[in-house]
Design an enzyme around this catalytic site. Structure first.
Site, PDB file in Angstrom:
ATOM      1  N   TYR A  29      11.942  32.948  46.882  1.00 32.23           N
ATOM      2  CA  TYR A  29      12.480  32.834  45.528  1.00 32.23           C
ATOM      3  C   TYR A  29      13.873  33.429  45.358  1.00 32.23           C
ATOM      4  O   TYR A  29      14.469  33.284  44.295  1.00 32.23           O
ATOM      5  CB  TYR A  29      11.511  33.477  44.532  1.00 32.23           C
ATOM      6  CG  TYR A  29      10.141  32.844  44.580  1.00 32.23           C
ATOM      7  CD1 TYR A  29       9.948  31.533  44.169  1.00 32.23           C
ATOM      8  CD2 TYR A  29       9.047  33.549  45.068  1.00 32.23           C
ATOM      9  CE1 TYR A  29       8.697  30.937  44.233  1.00 32.23           C
ATOM     10  CE2 TYR A  29       7.787  32.963  45.130  1.00 32.23           C
ATOM     11  CZ  TYR A  29       7.621  31.658  44.714  1.00 32.23           C
ATOM     12  OH  TYR A  29       6.383  31.071  44.782  1.00 32.23           O
ATOM     13  N   HIS A  82      12.284  24.469  39.328  1.00 34.14           N
ATOM     14  CA  HIS A  82      11.616  25.338  40.303  1.00 34.14           C
ATOM     15  C   HIS A  82      12.659  25.956  41.222  1.00 34.14           C
ATOM     16  O   HIS A  82      13.587  25.275  41.663  1.00 34.14           O
ATOM     17  CB  HIS A  82      10.614  24.548  41.149  1.00 34.14           C
ATOM     18  CG  HIS A  82       9.481  23.995  40.357  1.00 34.14           C
ATOM     19  ND1 HIS A  82       8.413  24.763  39.969  1.00 34.14           N
ATOM     20  CD2 HIS A  82       9.272  22.757  39.861  1.00 34.14           C
ATOM     21  CE1 HIS A  82       7.577  24.010  39.273  1.00 34.14           C
ATOM     22  NE2 HIS A  82       8.076  22.794  39.189  1.00 34.14           N
TER      23      HIS A  82
END
Length: 147
Positions: free
Chosen positions: A24, A101
């Site tokens: 991430y 995302h």
């Protein structure tokens, strides 16, 4: 006055920068917020930026966006794969919905490759880390005809 773009982030995104940074990234949610606001400002828009670990809060904010936003950017996180209730709320919107995302769900585990949110999304931006949010803001701005 143009309504703001609402940006919603789902569960565990409050841990950005520390949770699995190899997937991430190292940017925090505050970093992402600042980047979104800066990108929107360039296009003459503002942003309402929110995060919750609670499905009901996200649904409430989606419903609020019906009258208070010009577009919605949503990173549903894990709820994208599980929440029909979130899908149903998104389907009530008459504004652009950009699913966002940080990682590329299609390149990850099988269960991440399908999101219910996609069924209501105008478009999807994924796989660019924190820049996915900025690209989603840019897409939303284009769809609403901002500078």
């Amino acid at each position: 006055m143009v309504k703001p773009i609402h940006v919603l982030s789902g569960p565990n995104l409050n841990l950005l920068g520390t949770r699995e940074p190899e997937i991430y990234g190292k940017d925090t949610l505050d970093d992402v917020r600042a980047r979104c606001k800066a990108r929107a400002a360039v296009r003459g828009l503002s942003v309402v930026f929110r995060q919750s670990n609670h499905e009901g809060a996200l649904i409430d904010w989606v419903q609020e966006a019906r009258t208070e936003a010009c577009a919605l950017v949503i990173n549903p996180a894990g709820y994208g794969h599980t929440s029909i209730a979130l899908l149903d709320a998104l389907k009530t919107l008459n504004i652009p919905v950009i699913e966002c995302h940080l990682s590329n769900p299609a390149a990850r585990e099988d269960f991440r490759r399908h999101t219910y949110v996609s069924l209501a999304a105008t478009g999807i931006v994924s796989g660019f880390g924190a820049a996915s949010y900025e690209l989603a803001i840019e897409a939303a701005a284009g769809l609403v005809g901002a500078n």
